[in-house]
Scaffold this motif. Structure first.
Motif, PDB file in Angstrom:
ATOM      1  N   PRO A  73     -84.993  29.411  50.755  1.00 26.76           N
ATOM      2  CA  PRO A  73     -84.621  29.847  52.103  1.00 26.76           C
ATOM      3  C   PRO A  73     -84.826  28.699  53.085  1.00 26.76           C
ATOM      4  O   PRO A  73     -85.830  27.987  53.022  1.00 26.76           O
ATOM      5  CB  PRO A  73     -85.581  31.004  52.374  1.00 26.76           C
ATOM      6  CG  PRO A  73     -86.774  30.709  51.539  1.00 26.76           C
ATOM      7  CD  PRO A  73     -86.243  30.008  50.314  1.00 26.76           C
ATOM      8  N   HIS A  74     -83.865  28.507  53.984  1.00 30.01           N
ATOM      9  CA  HIS A  74     -83.990  27.393  54.914  1.00 30.01           C
ATOM     10  C   HIS A  74     -83.077  27.599  56.120  1.00 30.01           C
ATOM     11  O   HIS A  74     -82.088  28.313  56.047  1.00 30.01           O
ATOM     12  CB  HIS A  74     -83.627  26.071  54.227  1.00 30.01           C
ATOM     13  CG  HIS A  74     -82.201  26.033  53.780  1.00 30.01           C
ATOM     14  ND1 HIS A  74     -81.795  26.624  52.605  1.00 30.01           N
ATOM     15  CD2 HIS A  74     -81.104  25.516  54.360  1.00 30.01           C
ATOM     16  CE1 HIS A  74     -80.495  26.460  52.481  1.00 30.01           C
ATOM     17  NE2 HIS A  74     -80.043  25.789  53.528  1.00 30.01           N
ATOM     18  N   ARG A  83     -82.566  28.030  60.525  1.00 27.41           N
ATOM     19  CA  ARG A  83     -82.765  29.098  61.506  1.00 27.41           C
ATOM     20  C   ARG A  83     -81.563  30.041  61.574  1.00 27.41           C
ATOM     21  O   ARG A  83     -81.709  31.247  61.450  1.00 27.41           O
ATOM     22  CB  ARG A  83     -83.033  28.479  62.876  1.00 27.41           C
ATOM     23  CG  ARG A  83     -83.234  29.483  63.987  1.00 27.41           C
ATOM     24  CD  ARG A  83     -83.617  28.822  65.299  1.00 27.41           C
ATOM     25  NE  ARG A  83     -84.929  28.223  65.222  1.00 27.41           N
ATOM     26  CZ  ARG A  83     -86.084  28.864  65.356  1.00 27.41           C
ATOM     27  NH1 ARG A  83     -86.088  30.156  65.576  1.00 27.41           N
ATOM     28  NH2 ARG A  83     -87.227  28.230  65.273  1.00 27.41           N
ATOM     29  N   SER A 126     -80.254  31.313  55.634  1.00 25.66           N
ATOM     30  CA  SER A 126     -80.979  31.099  56.889  1.00 25.66           C
ATOM     31  C   SER A 126     -81.894  32.274  57.232  1.00 25.66           C
ATOM     32  O   SER A 126     -81.741  33.388  56.710  1.00 25.66           O
ATOM     33  CB  SER A 126     -79.983  30.902  58.038  1.00 25.66           C
ATOM     34  OG  SER A 126     -79.299  32.118  58.299  1.00 25.66           O
ATOM     35  N   GLY A 127     -82.826  32.004  58.136  1.00 29.41           N
ATOM     36  CA  GLY A 127     -83.717  33.044  58.629  1.00 29.41           C
ATOM     37  C   GLY A 127     -82.962  34.162  59.328  1.00 29.41           C
ATOM     38  O   GLY A 127     -83.299  35.337  59.201  1.00 29.41           O
ATOM     39  N   PHE A 131     -86.926  28.828  59.362  1.00 28.65           N
ATOM     40  CA  PHE A 131     -86.556  30.057  58.659  1.00 28.65           C
ATOM     41  C   PHE A 131     -87.538  31.180  59.004  1.00 28.65           C
ATOM     42  O   PHE A 131     -87.141  32.273  59.410  1.00 28.65           O
ATOM     43  CB  PHE A 131     -86.546  29.837  57.145  1.00 28.65           C
ATOM     44  CG  PHE A 131     -86.333  31.104  56.358  1.00 28.65           C
ATOM     45  CD1 PHE A 131     -85.058  31.508  56.013  1.00 28.65           C
ATOM     46  CD2 PHE A 131     -87.409  31.905  55.979  1.00 28.65           C
ATOM     47  CE1 PHE A 131     -84.855  32.689  55.304  1.00 28.65           C
ATOM     48  CE2 PHE A 131     -87.224  33.080  55.277  1.00 28.65           C
ATOM     49  CZ  PHE A 131     -85.934  33.474  54.937  1.00 28.65           C
TER      50      PHE A 131
END
Length: 110
Positions: A13-14, A16, A24-25, A61
């Motif tokens: 996971p990476h 924003r 993304s978050g 994230f």
């Protein structure tokens, strides 16, 4: 209720926002976390977020996913924070878990 970030979303996971990539978050929050939170709050349940299996989990994230969840104001921030429990077994994930707690707390204080 359980969410394994690595299994249910991505081991990598990476970022924003969705502009930062598929994992993304923002996408995790909207597609995985928010729907489960709504169910947990309706059922007075708890969501266990399992960090094991992620290869890395960046601050952008985590802040977007968890701080952003508080900013949505689905429920009082205290209720949201009580409904989210972060779990891990690998020692290197402890700071990640602590950061998640801090991001939620900081978002609640704004």
């Amino acid at each position: 209720m359980n969410i394994s970030i690595a299994r249910d979303f991505s081991p990598y996971p990476h970022g924003r926002t969705s502009k930062d990539g598929e994992f993304s978050g923002e996408r995790f929050r909207t597609e995985v976390l928010e729907p489960m939170l709504r169910r947990a709050l309706d059922q007075h349940g708890v969501i266990q977020i399992d960090l094991d299996g992620v290869k890395a989990l960046g601050s952008s994230f985590a802040e977007e996913a968890f701080g952003g969840l508080i900013r949505l104001a689905i429920a009082p921030s205290e209720d949201v924070r009580e409904a989210i429990k972060v779990r891990y077994t690998k020692p290197w994930l402890r700071p990640v878990a602590e950061n998640i707690e801090n991001y939620m707390r900081d978002a609640a204080e704004r």
